[in-house]
Design a protein around this motif. Structure first.
Motif, short mmCIF file in Angstrom:
data_model
loop_
_atom_site.label_atom_id
_atom_site.label_comp_id
_atom_site.label_asym_id
_atom_site.label_seq_id
_atom_site.Cartn_x
_atom_site.Cartn_y
_atom_site.Cartn_z
N SER A 184 0.84 -1.20 0.00
CA SER A 184 0.00 0.00 0.00
C SER A 184 0.87 1.24 0.00
CB SER A 184 -0.92 0.03 1.23
OG SER A 184 -1.78 -1.07 1.25
N HIS A 185 0.36 2.30 -0.62
CA HIS A 185 1.07 3.58 -0.66
C HIS A 185 0.08 4.68 -0.34
CE1 HIS A 185 4.58 1.65 -2.58
NE2 HIS A 185 3.66 0.92 -3.16
N TYR A 186 0.41 5.49 0.66
CA TYR A 186 -0.50 6.53 1.11
C TYR A 186 0.14 7.90 0.89
CZ TYR A 186 -3.13 2.88 3.51
OH TYR A 186 -3.88 1.76 3.81
N GLU A 212 11.48 -6.31 2.08
CA GLU A 212 10.28 -6.09 1.28
C GLU A 212 9.03 -6.06 2.17
OE1 GLU A 212 9.79 -8.70 -2.00
OE2 GLU A 212 11.56 -7.97 -3.08
N LYS A 213 8.09 -5.21 1.79
CA LYS A 213 6.79 -5.06 2.43
C LYS A 213 6.86 -4.33 3.78
CE LYS A 213 4.81 -9.05 0.05
NZ LYS A 213 4.10 -10.34 0.17
N GLU A 214 8.04 -3.83 4.15
CA GLU A 214 8.11 -2.98 5.34
C GLU A 214 7.74 -1.54 4.94
OE1 GLU A 214 10.90 -5.17 8.53
OE2 GLU A 214 11.95 -3.79 7.21
N TRP A 215 7.61 -0.68 5.96
CA TRP A 215 7.04 0.64 5.75
C TRP A 215 8.12 1.72 5.71
CZ3 TRP A 215 2.09 1.98 4.58
CH2 TRP A 215 1.14 0.95 4.62
N VAL A 216 8.09 2.49 4.61
CA VAL A 216 9.01 3.61 4.40
C VAL A 216 8.18 4.89 4.37
CG1 VAL A 216 10.66 4.66 2.81
CG2 VAL A 216 10.59 2.16 3.08
N CYS A 217 8.69 5.94 5.01
CA CYS A 217 7.95 7.20 5.07
C CYS A 217 8.86 8.37 4.72
CB CYS A 217 7.37 7.41 6.47
SG CYS A 217 6.54 9.02 6.72
N MET A 267 8.76 7.84 -2.43
CA MET A 267 7.63 6.96 -2.72
C MET A 267 7.86 6.18 -4.02
SD MET A 267 4.12 8.97 -1.67
CE MET A 267 3.14 7.47 -1.74
N LYS A 268 8.41 6.84 -5.01
CA LYS A 268 8.68 6.19 -6.29
C LYS A 268 9.64 5.03 -6.11
CE LYS A 268 10.76 5.87 -10.55
NZ LYS A 268 12.01 5.16 -10.89
N VAL A 269 10.73 5.26 -5.37
CA VAL A 269 11.73 4.21 -5.15
C VAL A 269 11.16 3.10 -4.27
CG1 VAL A 269 14.00 3.71 -4.17
CG2 VAL A 269 13.64 5.81 -5.48
N ASN A 285 6.01 -0.84 1.28
CA ASN A 285 4.90 0.05 1.56
C ASN A 285 5.46 1.45 1.80
OD1 ASN A 285 2.52 -1.88 1.87
ND2 ASN A 285 3.99 -2.76 3.31
N SER A 286 4.67 2.47 1.49
CA SER A 286 5.20 3.81 1.70
C SER A 286 4.11 4.78 2.15
CB SER A 286 5.87 4.34 0.44
OG SER A 286 4.92 4.69 -0.54
#
Length: 483
Positions: free
Chosen positions: A6-8, A203-208, A218-220, A227-228
Protein backbone atom coordinates in the motif's frame (compact mmCIF):
# COMPACT_ATOMS: atom_id res chain seq x y z
CA UNK A 1 -2.75 -4.82 7.56
CA UNK A 2 -2.28 -7.81 5.22
CA UNK A 3 0.75 -8.68 3.10
CA UNK A 4 -0.17 -6.58 0.06
CA UNK A 5 1.62 -3.37 -0.78
CA UNK A 6 0.00 0.00 0.00
CA UNK A 7 1.07 3.58 -0.66
CA UNK A 8 -0.50 6.53 1.11
CA UNK A 9 -0.18 10.18 0.16
CA UNK A 10 -1.20 12.81 2.69
CA UNK A 11 -1.42 16.45 1.64
CA UNK A 12 -0.83 18.42 4.80
CA UNK A 13 1.59 19.46 7.51
CA UNK A 14 3.58 16.45 8.75
CA UNK A 15 3.90 18.00 12.21
CA UNK A 16 0.12 18.28 12.62
CA UNK A 17 -1.65 15.73 10.43
CA UNK A 18 -3.59 13.07 12.34
CA UNK A 19 -4.04 10.69 9.38
CA UNK A 20 -0.65 9.11 10.01
CA UNK A 21 -1.89 7.77 13.35
CA UNK A 22 -4.19 5.37 11.47
CA UNK A 23 -1.29 3.86 9.52
CA UNK A 24 1.29 1.22 10.56
CA UNK A 25 4.48 2.12 12.42
CA UNK A 26 7.36 3.29 10.25
CA UNK A 27 10.39 1.05 9.75
CA UNK A 28 12.48 3.61 7.86
CA UNK A 29 11.99 7.35 7.55
CA UNK A 30 13.89 9.03 4.71
CA UNK A 31 13.59 12.75 4.18
CA UNK A 32 15.26 16.06 3.52
CA UNK A 33 13.61 18.77 5.64
CA UNK A 34 13.06 22.10 3.87
CA UNK A 35 16.51 23.68 3.86
CA UNK A 36 16.93 26.82 5.86
CA UNK A 37 16.29 29.65 3.35
CA UNK A 38 17.14 27.55 0.30
CA UNK A 39 16.87 29.71 -2.85
CA UNK A 40 14.05 27.77 -4.48
CA UNK A 41 11.00 25.81 -3.32
CA UNK A 42 10.93 27.01 0.31
CA UNK A 43 12.49 30.45 -0.15
CA UNK A 44 11.51 32.84 2.63
CA UNK A 45 9.65 30.02 4.40
CA UNK A 46 11.39 30.90 7.69
CA UNK A 47 11.59 34.33 9.26
CA UNK A 48 14.78 33.29 11.06
CA UNK A 49 16.93 30.30 11.96
CA UNK A 50 14.98 29.65 15.14
CA UNK A 51 11.87 28.94 13.06
CA UNK A 52 13.79 26.30 11.09
CA UNK A 53 14.91 24.59 14.30
CA UNK A 54 11.35 24.81 15.66
CA UNK A 55 10.16 22.88 12.63
CA UNK A 56 12.75 20.18 13.32
CA UNK A 57 11.63 20.02 16.96
CA UNK A 58 7.97 19.73 15.94
CA UNK A 59 8.83 17.04 13.41
CA UNK A 60 10.90 15.02 15.90
CA UNK A 61 8.24 15.14 18.59
CA UNK A 62 5.49 14.20 16.15
CA UNK A 63 7.27 11.18 14.68
CA UNK A 64 8.98 9.70 17.74
CA UNK A 65 5.87 7.67 18.57
CA UNK A 66 5.34 6.69 14.92
CA UNK A 67 8.74 5.03 14.44
CA UNK A 68 8.84 1.28 15.09
CA UNK A 69 11.20 -0.04 17.80
CA UNK A 70 14.71 -0.08 16.26
CA UNK A 71 13.29 1.91 13.35
CA UNK A 72 15.65 4.21 11.46
CA UNK A 73 15.46 7.92 10.67
CA UNK A 74 17.77 9.09 7.87
CA UNK A 75 17.96 12.83 7.26
CA UNK A 76 19.61 14.36 4.21
CA UNK A 77 20.80 17.70 5.57
CA UNK A 78 23.83 19.94 5.64
CA UNK A 79 25.19 23.06 7.28
CA UNK A 80 23.83 25.95 5.23
CA UNK A 81 25.58 29.06 3.98
CA UNK A 82 23.09 31.95 3.87
CA UNK A 83 24.22 35.48 2.99
CA UNK A 84 27.79 34.73 4.05
CA UNK A 85 26.83 33.09 7.36
CA UNK A 86 27.39 29.36 7.94
CA UNK A 87 24.61 27.89 10.08
CA UNK A 88 25.56 24.80 12.19
CA UNK A 89 22.49 22.83 11.14
CA UNK A 90 23.98 19.37 11.68
CA UNK A 91 25.03 20.10 15.26
CA UNK A 92 21.79 21.89 16.18
CA UNK A 93 19.53 19.29 14.52
CA UNK A 94 21.39 16.47 16.29
CA UNK A 95 21.01 18.23 19.63
CA UNK A 96 17.25 18.55 19.15
CA UNK A 97 16.62 14.95 18.05
CA UNK A 98 18.83 13.46 20.77
CA UNK A 99 16.97 15.49 23.38
CA UNK A 100 13.69 14.05 22.07
CA UNK A 101 15.08 10.53 22.51
CA UNK A 102 16.57 9.44 19.18
CA UNK A 103 20.04 7.87 19.20
CA UNK A 104 22.60 9.10 16.69
CA UNK A 105 24.12 6.04 15.00
CA UNK A 106 26.36 7.58 12.38
CA UNK A 107 26.76 9.89 9.43
CA UNK A 108 27.00 9.14 5.73
CA UNK A 109 28.60 11.55 3.29
CA UNK A 110 27.30 11.69 -0.25
CA UNK A 111 29.66 13.19 -2.75
CA UNK A 112 28.54 15.09 -5.82
CA UNK A 113 30.51 14.71 -9.07
CA UNK A 114 33.49 17.02 -9.22
CA UNK A 115 32.26 18.30 -12.58
CA UNK A 116 29.31 19.78 -10.70
CA UNK A 117 31.66 22.11 -8.81
CA UNK A 118 33.93 24.54 -10.57
CA UNK A 119 35.83 27.45 -9.16
CA UNK A 120 33.02 29.65 -7.86
CA UNK A 121 33.01 33.26 -6.78
CA UNK A 122 33.46 31.96 -3.23
CA UNK A 123 36.59 29.85 -3.74
CA UNK A 124 37.72 32.19 -6.50
CA UNK A 125 38.43 34.86 -3.87
CA UNK A 126 41.67 33.03 -3.16
CA UNK A 127 42.76 33.15 -6.82
CA UNK A 128 42.46 36.93 -6.72
CA UNK A 129 44.06 37.13 -3.27
CA UNK A 130 46.33 34.05 -2.77
CA UNK A 131 47.16 34.92 0.81
CA UNK A 132 46.28 33.42 4.21
CA UNK A 133 42.73 33.94 5.53
CA UNK A 134 41.21 34.38 2.03
CA UNK A 135 40.31 30.69 1.77
CA UNK A 136 36.68 29.61 1.22
CA UNK A 137 35.98 26.08 -0.14
CA UNK A 138 33.26 25.06 -2.58
CA UNK A 139 30.90 22.49 -1.11
CA UNK A 140 31.00 19.08 -2.82
CA UNK A 141 29.07 17.00 -0.29
CA UNK A 142 25.87 16.59 1.67
CA UNK A 143 25.25 14.57 4.80
CA UNK A 144 22.86 11.79 5.73
CA UNK A 145 22.41 11.55 9.50
CA UNK A 146 21.33 8.13 10.78
CA UNK A 147 19.23 8.06 13.96
CA UNK A 148 17.55 5.09 15.60
CA UNK A 149 14.67 4.99 18.03
CA UNK A 150 16.14 2.23 20.17
CA UNK A 151 18.56 -0.66 20.08
CA UNK A 152 22.12 -1.39 21.11
CA UNK A 153 24.66 0.26 18.83
CA UNK A 154 27.26 -2.47 19.32
CA UNK A 155 25.10 -5.59 19.35
CA UNK A 156 26.77 -8.86 18.44
CA UNK A 157 27.11 -9.64 14.76
CA UNK A 158 26.68 -13.40 15.27
CA UNK A 159 23.78 -15.18 13.54
CA UNK A 160 23.04 -12.03 11.55
CA UNK A 161 23.01 -11.18 7.89
CA UNK A 162 25.78 -8.68 7.17
CA UNK A 163 25.25 -5.78 4.79
CA UNK A 164 28.51 -3.96 4.10
CA UNK A 165 28.94 -0.52 2.55
CA UNK A 166 31.20 2.53 2.73
CA UNK A 167 30.10 5.71 4.47
CA UNK A 168 31.06 7.97 1.57
CA UNK A 169 28.67 7.51 -1.36
CA UNK A 170 29.49 9.10 -4.74
CA UNK A 171 26.17 10.07 -6.36
CA UNK A 172 25.03 12.34 -9.14
CA UNK A 173 22.85 15.10 -7.73
CA UNK A 174 19.61 16.35 -9.25
CA UNK A 175 19.74 19.99 -10.31
CA UNK A 176 16.60 22.20 -10.19
CA UNK A 177 16.96 23.22 -13.83
CA UNK A 178 14.39 24.48 -16.28
CA UNK A 179 12.44 21.84 -18.17
CA UNK A 180 13.02 19.04 -15.66
CA UNK A 181 10.08 17.44 -13.86
CA UNK A 182 11.38 18.73 -10.51
CA UNK A 183 12.05 22.24 -11.82
CA UNK A 184 12.57 24.57 -8.84
CA UNK A 185 12.34 21.62 -6.41
CA UNK A 186 15.27 20.43 -4.31
CA UNK A 187 15.00 16.71 -5.12
CA UNK A 188 17.62 14.21 -3.99
CA UNK A 189 18.82 11.50 -6.41
CA UNK A 190 16.89 8.21 -6.54
CA UNK A 191 20.06 6.35 -5.62
CA UNK A 192 19.94 7.86 -2.13
CA UNK A 193 16.62 6.33 -0.96
CA UNK A 194 17.40 3.17 -2.93
CA UNK A 195 20.59 2.56 -0.95
CA UNK A 196 18.94 3.35 2.38
CA UNK A 197 15.84 1.22 1.72
CA UNK A 198 17.95 -1.78 0.68
CA UNK A 199 20.22 -1.41 3.73
CA UNK A 200 17.62 -0.91 6.44
CA UNK A 201 14.39 -2.64 5.35
CA UNK A 202 12.99 -5.82 3.88
CA UNK A 203 10.28 -6.09 1.28
CA UNK A 204 6.79 -5.06 2.43
CA UNK A 205 8.11 -2.98 5.34
CA UNK A 206 7.04 0.64 5.75
CA UNK A 207 9.01 3.61 4.40
CA UNK A 208 7.95 7.20 5.07
CA UNK A 209 8.97 10.61 3.74
CA UNK A 210 7.23 13.40 5.72
CA UNK A 211 8.70 16.16 3.49
CA UNK A 212 7.95 14.35 0.25
CA UNK A 213 8.62 17.09 -2.28
CA UNK A 214 8.44 15.66 -5.80
CA UNK A 215 7.84 12.10 -4.57
CA UNK A 216 11.25 10.46 -5.06
CA UNK A 217 11.09 8.33 -1.90
CA UNK A 218 7.63 6.96 -2.72
CA UNK A 219 8.68 6.19 -6.29
CA UNK A 220 11.73 4.21 -5.15
CA UNK A 221 9.76 2.44 -2.39
CA UNK A 222 7.24 1.31 -4.99
CA UNK A 223 10.05 0.05 -7.26
CA UNK A 224 11.53 -1.94 -4.35
CA UNK A 225 8.25 -3.48 -3.21
CA UNK A 226 7.97 -1.57 0.06
CA UNK A 227 4.90 0.05 1.56
CA UNK A 228 5.20 3.81 1.70
CA UNK A 229 3.75 6.94 3.27
CA UNK A 230 4.38 10.33 1.73
CA UNK A 231 3.40 13.64 3.35
CA UNK A 232 3.67 16.93 1.48
CA UNK A 233 2.51 20.37 2.53
CA UNK A 234 2.53 21.96 -0.92
CA UNK A 235 -0.64 20.84 -2.65
CA UNK A 236 0.75 22.39 -5.84
CA UNK A 237 3.16 19.43 -6.09
CA UNK A 238 0.43 16.80 -6.45
CA UNK A 239 0.66 16.56 -10.24
CA UNK A 240 4.46 16.25 -10.09
CA UNK A 241 4.22 13.51 -7.46
CA UNK A 242 1.68 11.64 -9.59
CA UNK A 243 3.87 11.81 -12.67
CA UNK A 244 7.01 10.69 -10.84
CA UNK A 245 5.35 7.88 -8.91
CA UNK A 246 3.47 6.81 -12.02
CA UNK A 247 -0.04 6.79 -10.63
CA UNK A 248 -3.05 9.08 -10.68
CA UNK A 249 -4.10 9.33 -7.06
CA UNK A 250 -7.78 8.85 -6.36
CA UNK A 251 -9.87 9.27 -3.23
CA UNK A 252 -11.98 6.37 -4.53
CA UNK A 253 -9.17 3.82 -4.39
CA UNK A 254 -10.44 0.73 -2.63
CA UNK A 255 -8.14 -2.12 -3.58
CA UNK A 256 -5.13 -2.66 -1.36
CA UNK A 257 -2.73 -3.26 -4.24
CA UNK A 258 -3.18 0.21 -5.73
CA UNK A 259 -2.30 3.64 -4.42
CA UNK A 260 -4.43 5.21 -1.75
CA UNK A 261 -4.89 8.91 -1.32
CA UNK A 262 -5.65 10.77 1.89
CA UNK A 263 -6.19 14.51 1.86
CA UNK A 264 -5.84 16.51 5.05
CA UNK A 265 -7.73 19.73 5.62
CA UNK A 266 -4.54 21.68 6.22
CA UNK A 267 -3.65 23.31 2.91
CA UNK A 268 -0.54 25.41 2.55
CA UNK A 269 0.41 28.25 0.26
CA UNK A 270 4.04 28.62 -0.67
CA UNK A 271 4.67 32.02 0.92
CA UNK A 272 2.85 31.30 4.19
CA UNK A 273 5.06 31.79 7.24
CA UNK A 274 5.26 29.58 10.30
CA UNK A 275 4.78 30.99 13.75
CA UNK A 276 8.05 30.79 15.58
CA UNK A 277 8.45 29.26 19.02
CA UNK A 278 10.08 30.97 21.93
CA UNK A 279 13.26 29.60 23.37
CA UNK A 280 16.91 29.59 22.29
CA UNK A 281 17.48 26.49 20.15
CA UNK A 282 20.81 27.71 18.78
CA UNK A 283 23.71 29.89 19.84
CA UNK A 284 24.16 31.36 16.36
CA UNK A 285 23.00 34.83 17.41
CA UNK A 286 25.57 34.92 20.19
CA UNK A 287 28.38 33.87 17.85
CA UNK A 288 27.41 36.57 15.35
CA UNK A 289 27.23 39.32 17.97
CA UNK A 290 29.91 41.91 17.09
CA UNK A 291 29.77 43.31 20.62
CA UNK A 292 30.67 40.01 22.28
CA UNK A 293 33.10 40.68 25.10
CA UNK A 294 36.18 38.48 24.70
CA UNK A 295 37.99 38.54 28.01
CA UNK A 296 41.48 37.17 28.50
CA UNK A 297 44.85 37.70 26.81
CA UNK A 298 44.72 37.02 23.07
CA UNK A 299 47.99 35.53 21.86
CA UNK A 300 47.34 32.83 19.21
CA UNK A 301 46.70 33.47 15.52
CA UNK A 302 45.54 29.91 14.87
CA UNK A 303 44.28 27.15 17.17
CA UNK A 304 44.27 23.55 15.87
CA UNK A 305 42.54 21.16 18.27
CA UNK A 306 42.37 17.44 17.57
CA UNK A 307 39.15 16.21 19.24
CA UNK A 308 38.84 12.90 17.39
CA UNK A 309 39.45 10.89 20.55
CA UNK A 310 37.51 13.08 22.94
CA UNK A 311 35.58 11.02 25.49
CA UNK A 312 31.92 11.56 26.35
CA UNK A 313 32.91 12.46 29.91
CA UNK A 314 33.23 16.01 28.63
CA UNK A 315 35.55 18.79 27.65
CA UNK A 316 38.43 19.90 29.80
CA UNK A 317 37.31 22.83 32.01
CA UNK A 318 40.22 24.80 30.53
CA UNK A 319 38.75 24.53 27.03
CA UNK A 320 36.76 27.75 27.29
CA UNK A 321 39.75 29.59 28.70
CA UNK A 322 41.92 28.34 25.86
CA UNK A 323 39.48 29.74 23.30
CA UNK A 324 39.84 33.18 24.84
CA UNK A 325 43.50 33.22 23.80
CA UNK A 326 42.57 33.19 20.11
CA UNK A 327 43.07 36.60 18.56
CA UNK A 328 40.06 38.48 17.19
CA UNK A 329 39.36 37.67 13.56
CA UNK A 330 41.38 34.47 13.59
CA UNK A 331 40.69 30.78 13.04
CA UNK A 332 39.94 27.83 15.31
CA UNK A 333 40.29 24.39 13.70
CA UNK A 334 38.54 21.39 15.27
CA UNK A 335 39.29 17.90 13.98
CA UNK A 336 36.30 15.71 14.74
CA UNK A 337 35.45 12.09 14.00
CA UNK A 338 31.97 10.92 14.95
CA UNK A 339 33.12 7.29 14.79
CA UNK A 340 35.90 5.99 17.02
CA UNK A 341 36.29 2.47 18.36
CA UNK A 342 36.03 1.64 22.07
CA UNK A 343 35.08 5.13 23.28
CA UNK A 344 31.82 6.94 23.78
CA UNK A 345 32.16 9.99 21.58
CA UNK A 346 31.19 13.39 22.88
CA UNK A 347 28.45 14.64 20.52
CA UNK A 348 29.45 17.36 18.10
CA UNK A 349 26.73 19.70 19.33
CA UNK A 350 28.32 19.86 22.79
CA UNK A 351 31.64 20.94 21.28
CA UNK A 352 29.90 23.37 18.95
CA UNK A 353 27.88 24.95 21.78
CA UNK A 354 30.97 25.46 23.93
CA UNK A 355 32.73 27.19 21.04
CA UNK A 356 29.78 29.39 20.08
CA UNK A 357 29.29 30.31 23.74
CA UNK A 358 32.62 32.11 23.36
CA UNK A 359 31.29 34.16 20.46
CA UNK A 360 33.10 32.04 17.84
CA UNK A 361 31.11 31.12 14.73
CA UNK A 362 31.29 28.27 12.26
CA UNK A 363 32.91 29.45 9.03
CA UNK A 364 33.43 26.31 6.90
CA UNK A 365 33.90 22.56 7.00
CA UNK A 366 36.32 20.23 5.22
CA UNK A 367 35.80 16.47 4.98
CA UNK A 368 39.03 14.47 4.78
CA UNK A 369 38.72 11.22 2.82
CA UNK A 370 41.54 8.86 3.79
CA UNK A 371 42.52 5.20 4.08
CA UNK A 372 40.83 3.88 7.20
CA UNK A 373 40.06 0.44 8.61
CA UNK A 374 37.40 1.26 11.19
CA UNK A 375 33.72 0.34 10.98
CA UNK A 376 30.46 1.49 12.49
CA UNK A 377 27.43 -0.73 12.84
CA UNK A 378 23.66 -0.38 12.84
CA UNK A 379 21.49 -3.29 13.93
CA UNK A 380 18.05 -3.20 12.30
CA UNK A 381 14.73 -4.37 13.73
CA UNK A 382 15.15 -7.61 11.75
CA UNK A 383 18.47 -8.38 13.45
CA UNK A 384 20.31 -7.61 10.25
CA UNK A 385 23.68 -5.95 10.80
CA UNK A 386 24.65 -3.08 8.53
CA UNK A 387 28.42 -2.49 8.60
CA UNK A 388 29.71 0.87 7.37
CA UNK A 389 33.38 1.03 6.45
CA UNK A 390 34.46 4.37 7.89
CA UNK A 391 36.55 6.53 5.53
CA UNK A 392 36.65 10.12 6.73
CA UNK A 393 37.00 12.71 9.47
CA UNK A 394 35.92 16.33 9.55
CA UNK A 395 37.83 19.58 9.84
CA UNK A 396 35.55 22.24 11.32
CA UNK A 397 36.70 25.79 10.66
CA UNK A 398 35.51 28.42 13.16
CA UNK A 399 36.29 32.14 13.22
CA UNK A 400 36.37 34.61 16.07
CA UNK A 401 34.87 37.86 14.85
CA UNK A 402 35.93 39.37 11.53
CA UNK A 403 39.46 39.43 10.18
CA UNK A 404 40.80 42.85 9.21
CA UNK A 405 42.85 42.25 6.08
CA UNK A 406 44.19 45.81 6.26
CA UNK A 407 46.30 44.84 9.26
CA UNK A 408 48.61 42.95 6.89
CA UNK A 409 50.99 44.95 4.77
CA UNK A 410 51.64 44.25 1.12
CA UNK A 411 55.06 42.86 2.01
CA UNK A 412 53.63 40.54 4.69
CA UNK A 413 51.16 39.19 2.15
CA UNK A 414 53.84 38.60 -0.48
CA UNK A 415 56.08 36.86 2.07
CA UNK A 416 53.24 34.45 2.92
CA UNK A 417 51.81 34.02 -0.58
CA UNK A 418 50.40 30.59 -1.41
CA UNK A 419 50.98 28.58 -4.57
CA UNK A 420 47.90 28.99 -6.78
CA UNK A 421 48.93 26.12 -9.04
CA UNK A 422 49.07 23.74 -6.07
CA UNK A 423 45.73 25.10 -4.88
CA UNK A 424 44.17 24.13 -8.21
CA UNK A 425 45.99 20.88 -9.03
CA UNK A 426 45.53 19.38 -5.55
CA UNK A 427 41.93 20.68 -5.41
CA UNK A 428 42.24 22.55 -2.15
CA UNK A 429 39.23 24.58 -3.26
CA UNK A 430 36.87 21.60 -2.73
CA UNK A 431 35.26 20.82 0.61
CA UNK A 432 36.31 17.16 0.22
CA UNK A 433 40.06 16.59 0.43
CA UNK A 434 40.98 13.25 -1.12
CA UNK A 435 43.80 11.42 0.69
CA UNK A 436 42.64 7.86 0.05
CA UNK A 437 46.19 6.76 -0.76
CA UNK A 438 47.40 7.67 2.75
CA UNK A 439 46.93 6.29 6.22
CA UNK A 440 45.92 8.55 9.11
CA UNK A 441 49.39 9.68 10.26
CA UNK A 442 50.51 10.58 6.73
CA UNK A 443 47.20 12.24 5.96
CA UNK A 444 47.26 14.31 9.15
CA UNK A 445 50.63 15.82 8.31
CA UNK A 446 49.42 17.02 4.93
CA UNK A 447 46.15 18.31 6.37
CA UNK A 448 47.90 20.26 9.15
CA UNK A 449 50.36 21.69 6.67
CA UNK A 450 47.57 22.94 4.42
CA UNK A 451 45.68 24.50 7.32
CA UNK A 452 48.73 26.38 8.55
CA UNK A 453 49.45 27.69 5.06
CA UNK A 454 45.84 28.74 4.53
CA UNK A 455 45.31 30.53 7.83
CA UNK A 456 48.63 31.95 9.08
CA UNK A 457 51.13 34.55 7.95
CA UNK A 458 54.84 34.27 8.64
CA UNK A 459 55.97 35.04 12.18
CA UNK A 460 52.57 34.26 13.74
CA UNK A 461 51.73 31.96 16.65
CA UNK A 462 49.98 28.61 16.31
CA UNK A 463 48.78 26.51 19.24
CA UNK A 464 47.68 22.89 19.13
CA UNK A 465 47.17 19.84 21.31
CA UNK A 466 49.09 17.72 18.79
CA UNK A 467 52.84 17.78 18.22
CA UNK A 468 53.02 16.89 14.55
CA UNK A 469 52.72 20.40 13.16
CA UNK A 470 56.33 20.78 12.07
CA UNK A 471 55.60 20.00 8.44
CA UNK A 472 54.60 23.38 7.02
CA UNK A 473 56.95 25.68 5.15
CA UNK A 474 55.42 28.63 6.99
CA UNK A 475 57.69 30.40 9.49
CA UNK A 476 55.59 30.25 12.63
CA UNK A 477 55.87 29.79 16.37
CA UNK A 478 54.40 26.43 17.48
CA UNK A 479 52.90 26.07 20.96
CA UNK A 480 51.70 22.84 22.51
CA UNK A 481 48.59 23.10 24.69
CA UNK A 482 46.71 20.49 26.70
CA UNK A 483 43.06 19.79 26.02
Amino acid sequence: MNDSISHYLILGDCTKTSEIDRLPLIDLLITSPPYFNAPFDYEDFYRNYEEFLSLIEDFGNRFFARIAPKGIISLNIDDMLVKGIKYPIIADLTKILMKIGFKLRGQIIWKKPEGYIRISRRSGVFLQHPYPMYYYPDNLIENILIFQKSGDFMESKSNSELKITQDIWPMTNVLPIKGRLEENIAAFPEELPKKLINLFTREKEWVCDPFLGSGTTMKVARDLNRNSIGIEKLKELLSIIEEKVGHKFSTNATHNSIFKFLKSSNNYQIKKKRKGKSGNLSLINLALNPKFNHSGVSKYDLLILDMRNLHESGLNPNFSELLKHLRDGRILIVLYDSIQENIEKIPLHIINDQIMNQGIRLRDKITVWYKNNKNWVVKTKNNETVVFQHEYYEVLIYQKGKFDYKTKSKQEKEDSKLDKQKFLSEKWFLSLWDFRDKIKSECDKDVFSRLIELFTYNNEKVASNTKILNVSNRKISLNYVKL
